[in-house]
Each structure stands twice: as C-alpha cells, then as structure tokens.
Write a protein that holds these residues in place. Structure first.
Motif, PDB file in Angstrom:
ATOM      1  N   LEU A 148       0.742  -1.484  -0.101  1.00  0.00           N
ATOM      2  CA  LEU A 148       0.120  -0.480  -0.215  1.00  0.00           C
ATOM      3  C   LEU A 148       1.099   0.984   0.342  1.00  0.00           C
ATOM      4  CD1 LEU A 148      -3.038   0.186  -0.183  1.00  0.00           C
ATOM      5  CD2 LEU A 148      -2.695   0.532   2.252  1.00  0.00           C
ATOM      6  N   GLY A 149       0.871   2.480  -1.507  1.00  0.00           N
ATOM      7  CA  GLY A 149       0.915   3.990  -0.546  1.00  0.00           C
ATOM      8  C   GLY A 149       2.479   3.784  -1.899  1.00  0.00           C
ATOM      9  N   PHE A 150       2.875   1.920  -2.136  1.00  0.00           N
ATOM     10  CA  PHE A 150       4.043   2.225  -3.584  1.00  0.00           C
ATOM     11  C   PHE A 150       3.528   3.081  -4.818  1.00  0.00           C
ATOM     12  CE2 PHE A 150       7.139  -0.823  -1.843  1.00  0.00           C
ATOM     13  CZ  PHE A 150       7.417  -0.568  -0.410  1.00  0.00           C
ATOM     14  N   SER A 151       3.548   3.472  -6.141  1.00  0.00           N
ATOM     15  CA  SER A 151       3.391   3.431  -7.387  1.00  0.00           C
ATOM     16  C   SER A 151       3.951   2.773  -8.644  1.00  0.00           C
ATOM     17  CB  SER A 151       3.540   4.696  -7.609  1.00  0.00           C
ATOM     18  OG  SER A 151       4.877   5.112  -7.625  1.00  0.00           O
ATOM     19  N   SER A 152       3.355   1.913  -9.253  1.00  0.00           N
ATOM     20  CA  SER A 152       4.425   1.272  -9.994  1.00  0.00           C
ATOM     21  C   SER A 152       3.628   1.045 -11.413  1.00  0.00           C
ATOM     22  CB  SER A 152       3.820  -0.434  -9.905  1.00  0.00           C
ATOM     23  OG  SER A 152       4.468  -1.250 -10.452  1.00  0.00           O
ATOM     24  N   SER A 153       5.410   1.115 -12.733  1.00  0.00           N
ATOM     25  CA  SER A 153       4.898   1.517 -13.472  1.00  0.00           C
ATOM     26  C   SER A 153       5.180   0.066 -14.597  1.00  0.00           C
ATOM     27  CB  SER A 153       5.584   2.360 -14.293  1.00  0.00           C
ATOM     28  OG  SER A 153       7.488   1.508 -13.800  1.00  0.00           O
ATOM     29  N   CYS A 154       5.201  -0.963 -13.765  1.00  0.00           N
ATOM     30  CA  CYS A 154       5.510  -2.491 -14.553  1.00  0.00           C
ATOM     31  C   CYS A 154       4.389  -3.265 -13.324  1.00  0.00           C
ATOM     32  CB  CYS A 154       6.357  -3.059 -14.086  1.00  0.00           C
ATOM     33  SG  CYS A 154       7.198  -2.731 -11.904  1.00  0.00           S
ATOM     34  N   GLU A 155       3.548  -3.251 -13.768  1.00  0.00           N
ATOM     35  CA  GLU A 155       2.252  -4.745 -12.843  1.00  0.00           C
ATOM     36  C   GLU A 155       1.829  -5.190 -13.870  1.00  0.00           C
ATOM     37  OE1 GLU A 155       2.433  -4.409  -8.846  1.00  0.00           O
ATOM     38  OE2 GLU A 155       4.074  -3.877  -9.827  1.00  0.00           O
ATOM     39  N   VAL A 156       2.228  -6.972 -13.390  1.00  0.00           N
ATOM     40  CA  VAL A 156       1.433  -7.471 -14.613  1.00  0.00           C
ATOM     41  C   VAL A 156       0.157  -8.286 -13.921  1.00  0.00           C
ATOM     42  CG1 VAL A 156       2.625  -9.830 -15.931  1.00  0.00           C
ATOM     43  CG2 VAL A 156       3.827  -7.714 -15.179  1.00  0.00           C
ATOM     44  N   LEU A 157      -0.309  -8.892 -15.054  1.00  0.00           N
ATOM     45  CA  LEU A 157      -1.817  -9.662 -14.552  1.00  0.00           C
ATOM     46  C   LEU A 157      -2.227 -10.866 -15.327  1.00  0.00           C
ATOM     47  CD1 LEU A 157      -5.016  -8.475 -12.794  1.00  0.00           C
ATOM     48  CD2 LEU A 157      -4.728  -9.604 -14.772  1.00  0.00           C
ATOM     49  N   ASP A 158      -2.605 -11.934 -15.585  1.00  0.00           N
ATOM     50  CA  ASP A 158      -3.412 -13.507 -15.996  1.00  0.00           C
ATOM     51  C   ASP A 158      -3.792 -12.870 -15.392  1.00  0.00           C
ATOM     52  OD1 ASP A 158      -0.205 -13.192 -17.042  1.00  0.00           O
ATOM     53  OD2 ASP A 158      -0.493 -15.509 -16.315  1.00  0.00           O
TER      54      ASP A 158
END
Length: 210
Positions: free
Chosen positions: A56-66
């Motif tokens: 919680l609170g982190f941002s991301s430019s690379c999340e991956v979902l299947d």
C-alpha cells in the motif's frame, strides 16, 4: 485463453489494496464484456492472478496480471477497451496472449526493481550524498541483516541484489523474490535508517525466471 496485462498503478490508486485491485480488474473485465473464467465451488472466484502484491502506498509502472477467459477472443483494440473501463490511476501498457501451460505467474517472479525518492522530511540526507552513500556501503558490506517478519526471523542481506544512489539523488534497489522470502524496500530503508513514510517508492520492473 490466458491473457497477460501489463499496467501502471499511480496517483490515488497507490492506496488501493491487493484485494480491492482484484475486484477492480474483475469489474473492468465485466464492463469490457470479456468472457472471464471463474473457479468452481460454492464461491466462484475470477481467475485473475497478479504477479506480486504491491504494498500500500507504492506506485508502479510495471504491474503484471494474468486473466483467464472461457474462450478465445481477438486482442485487437482490447487494451483500449479495458482502459475505458478503468480509473485514471490504472494505465494499461500492453495486452498479450500467453501459453496456458506456463507456471503460475507468482512463481515466475525472480526479483523486482524499485526507485526511492526522498521527500522534504529527509532534507539533511538529500543535501549530503556522502552520508547516504556511507549508509548504503554499510548495508552492502554487512554479512547478514537479520530481520523479523510475522514472528519469524530471516536474513535480508542475500535478498539485496543491487543497492545504489543514482545521479538524480534517488535510491535504486533490485531485490530478490525467493521461496519463503521476498526483499521489501521498506525493510531496506529501515536498515538504512530512513523512515518509509519520508519516501516515495515506485516499482519500475519485475524480472521473471525464464
């Protein structure tokens, strides 16, 4: 059909938890009229898998979902179709089809990279690179860094693959994800004597096992 979605999680969506993110994607799939596959049993669950939970609170430019679908669908225009159903804090970068027989997504993550920006409350450290470099060297020179999580002790040091200070003043970390132990940026910051609350953390890359 198994599709893999790469997306960014930014802005206010940084404070959306892992379970809420699952529900957000389920709603998006339904609104986009995708034939989402569900598990069997009394409480069917959508077959959605996120590679690695983002604190919680982190941002991301690379999340991956299947996402598993009940039938094959064309991918043309699907990225745009999904984006229309999602809040602005979720930005879809890519949608592709992957082999159904691949191992579970969570088991493929080998490590993750992060960039840490120091905020105004750490102005003394920001003004003195030598102090921050000294702390980083001290962590890297440690043979072990024993930490405790959920009542169990573990050694953080082998999980730190790369740790350095970049030219723009941000801290770069590459942390391993191993069975039973995953490197966490907030633990590294604690070892550096930096309060997690005085930073902004972005996950910039997930590295998968081949």
């Amino acid at each position: 059909m198994r599709i893999r979605i790469t997306f960014a999680k930014v802005g206010a969506l940084r404070y959306t938890g892992h379970l809420d993110l699952h529900r957000l994607w389920e709603r998006a799939a339904r609104r986009a009229e995708l034939p989402l596959a569900y598990s069997q049993g009394f409480h069917p669950q959508p077959k959605l898998t996120i590679a690695a939970a983002l604190p919680l609170g982190f941002s991301s430019s690379c999340e991956v979902l299947d996402m598993r679908l009940e039938r094959e669908i064309p991918l043309d225009g699907l990225r745009e179709k999904l984006q229309e159903t999602l809040p602005t804090g979720i930005q879809v970068a890519n949608v592709e089809s992957v082999d159904e027989k691949l191992p579970a997504l969570q088991t493929l993550v080998a490590s993750a990279e992060y960039q840490v920006t120091l905020t105004d409350s750490t102005s003394a450290l920001r003004a003195d690179d030598s102090e921050l470099k000294s702390r980083i060297e001290s962590v890297l020179d440690s043979e072990s860094i024993i930490r405790e999580r959920r009542g169990k002790t573990y050694d953080l040091r082998p999980l730190i693959e790369v740790l350095n200070l970049e030219a723009d003043g941000r801290i770069f970390m590459k942390l391993a994800a191993r069975e039973g132990a995953t490197g966490r940026p907030e633990e590294v910051l604690d070892a550096l004597g930096i309060a997690f609350e005085s930073t902004r953390i972005e996950r910039t890359q997930l590295i998968f096992r081949s």
